[in-house]
Scaffold this motif. Structure first.
Motif, PDB file in Angstrom:
ATOM      1  N   SER A 135       0.807  -1.214   0.000  1.00  0.00           N
ATOM      2  CA  SER A 135       0.000   0.000   0.000  1.00  0.00           C
ATOM      3  C   SER A 135       0.848   1.275   0.000  1.00  0.00           C
ATOM      4  N   GLU A 136       1.928   1.275   0.775  1.00  0.00           N
ATOM      5  CA  GLU A 136       2.752   2.485   0.872  1.00  0.00           C
ATOM      6  C   GLU A 136       3.566   2.744  -0.397  1.00  0.00           C
ATOM      7  N   ASN A 137       3.593   1.796  -1.329  1.00  0.00           N
ATOM      8  CA  ASN A 137       4.356   1.955  -2.563  1.00  0.00           C
ATOM      9  C   ASN A 137       3.485   2.209  -3.788  1.00  0.00           C
ATOM     10  N   ARG A 138       2.201   2.487  -3.581  1.00  0.00           N
ATOM     11  CA  ARG A 138       1.295   2.684  -4.713  1.00  0.00           C
ATOM     12  C   ARG A 138       0.958   4.154  -4.932  1.00  0.00           C
ATOM     13  N   LEU A 139       0.932   4.544  -6.190  1.00  0.00           N
ATOM     14  CA  LEU A 139       0.382   5.850  -6.560  1.00  0.00           C
ATOM     15  C   LEU A 139      -1.115   5.648  -6.742  1.00  0.00           C
ATOM     16  N   ARG A 140      -1.913   6.562  -6.195  1.00  0.00           N
ATOM     17  CA  ARG A 140      -3.357   6.396  -6.281  1.00  0.00           C
ATOM     18  C   ARG A 140      -4.070   7.595  -6.884  1.00  0.00           C
ATOM     19  N   PHE A 171       0.043  11.008 -10.338  1.00  0.00           N
ATOM     20  CA  PHE A 171       0.413  10.561 -11.679  1.00  0.00           C
ATOM     21  C   PHE A 171       0.828  11.759 -12.531  1.00  0.00           C
ATOM     22  N   ALA A 172       0.026  12.824 -12.471  1.00  0.00           N
ATOM     23  CA  ALA A 172       0.312  14.016 -13.277  1.00  0.00           C
ATOM     24  C   ALA A 172       1.647  14.634 -12.878  1.00  0.00           C
ATOM     25  N   PRO A 221       9.674   4.786  -2.089  1.00  0.00           N
ATOM     26  CA  PRO A 221       9.384   5.050  -3.505  1.00  0.00           C
ATOM     27  C   PRO A 221       7.982   4.542  -3.819  1.00  0.00           C
ATOM     28  N   ARG A 222       7.298   5.221  -4.726  1.00  0.00           N
ATOM     29  CA  ARG A 222       5.938   4.807  -5.083  1.00  0.00           C
ATOM     30  C   ARG A 222       5.817   4.683  -6.591  1.00  0.00           C
ATOM     31  N   ALA A 223       4.997   3.738  -7.023  1.00  0.00           N
ATOM     32  CA  ALA A 223       4.868   3.447  -8.452  1.00  0.00           C
ATOM     33  C   ALA A 223       3.411   3.365  -8.860  1.00  0.00           C
ATOM     34  N   GLY A 224       3.163   3.708 -10.123  1.00  0.00           N
ATOM     35  CA  GLY A 224       1.840   3.598 -10.715  1.00  0.00           C
ATOM     36  C   GLY A 224       1.981   3.146 -12.155  1.00  0.00           C
ATOM     37  N   GLY A 265      11.402   8.406  -1.775  1.00  0.00           N
ATOM     38  CA  GLY A 265      10.574   9.538  -2.158  1.00  0.00           C
ATOM     39  C   GLY A 265      10.337   9.692  -3.649  1.00  0.00           C
ATOM     40  N   SER A 266      10.856   8.790  -4.445  1.00  0.00           N
ATOM     41  CA  SER A 266      10.672   8.921  -5.886  1.00  0.00           C
ATOM     42  C   SER A 266       9.296   8.428  -6.304  1.00  0.00           C
ATOM     43  N   LEU A 267       8.805   9.016  -7.382  1.00  0.00           N
ATOM     44  CA  LEU A 267       7.545   8.604  -7.992  1.00  0.00           C
ATOM     45  C   LEU A 267       7.870   8.025  -9.360  1.00  0.00           C
ATOM     46  N   VAL A 268       7.357   6.833  -9.642  1.00  0.00           N
ATOM     47  CA  VAL A 268       7.610   6.165 -10.912  1.00  0.00           C
ATOM     48  C   VAL A 268       6.272   5.845 -11.561  1.00  0.00           C
ATOM     49  N   VAL A 269       6.135   6.220 -12.819  1.00  0.00           N
ATOM     50  CA  VAL A 269       4.961   5.845 -13.597  1.00  0.00           C
ATOM     51  C   VAL A 269       5.457   5.060 -14.801  1.00  0.00           C
ATOM     52  N   VAL A 270       4.937   3.847 -14.956  1.00  0.00           N
ATOM     53  CA  VAL A 270       5.294   3.010 -16.092  1.00  0.00           C
ATOM     54  C   VAL A 270       4.086   2.993 -17.017  1.00  0.00           C
TER      55      VAL A 270
END
Length: 122
Positions: free
Chosen positions: A4-9, A14-15, A49-52, A86-91
């Motif tokens: 849960s703590e690693n998800r972008l929601r 995302f933007a 780090p969080r990913a979406g 603290g990084s945000l990753v969007v694939v």
């Protein structure tokens, strides 16, 4: 499944990752990376780090999209420890990703992350 703590929601997350971050494109995916602190996390604690994931209808039908998303989620989960705090990753999956082999997606993700992180990955 990502913890849960690693998800972008939220759409804003995302933007932010896609607008402010750097990106690396590959034949079947594009990876957006924003390094920095997350304003929603309390001071003094290193944010994880969080990913979406973005898998549009251009990738295929619902079954194909979910398969691609599951594969990408599995690949990113294995690489979370390599990402800066603290990084945000969007694939973002591109059309044709459903026909790519799992190993090929893994190589493309690794190459994109390597480029974005400047070769510091372990």
């Amino acid at each position: 499944m990502l913890p849960s703590e690693n998800r972008l929601r939220r759409r804003e997350e995302f933007a932010a990752a896609m607008r402010r971050g750097r990106r690396a494109g590959r034949p079947h995916l594009v990876v957006h990376l924003t390094e920095g602190s997350d304003p929603h996390v309390a001071e003094g604690t290193p944010p994880p780090p969080r990913a979406g994931f973005v898998v549009s209808k251009a990738v295929g039908n619902a079954v194909a999209r979910h398969r691609v998303q599951r594969r990408l989620r599995h690949l990113v989960r294995a690489r979370l420890s390599d990402l800066p705090a603290g990084s945000l990753v969007v694939v973002r999956a591109l059309p044709g990703a459903e026909r790519a082999a799992f190993d090929q997606l893994a190589r493309e993700l690794d190459a994109a992350l390597e480029r974005l992180l400047g070769g510091v990955r372990g």
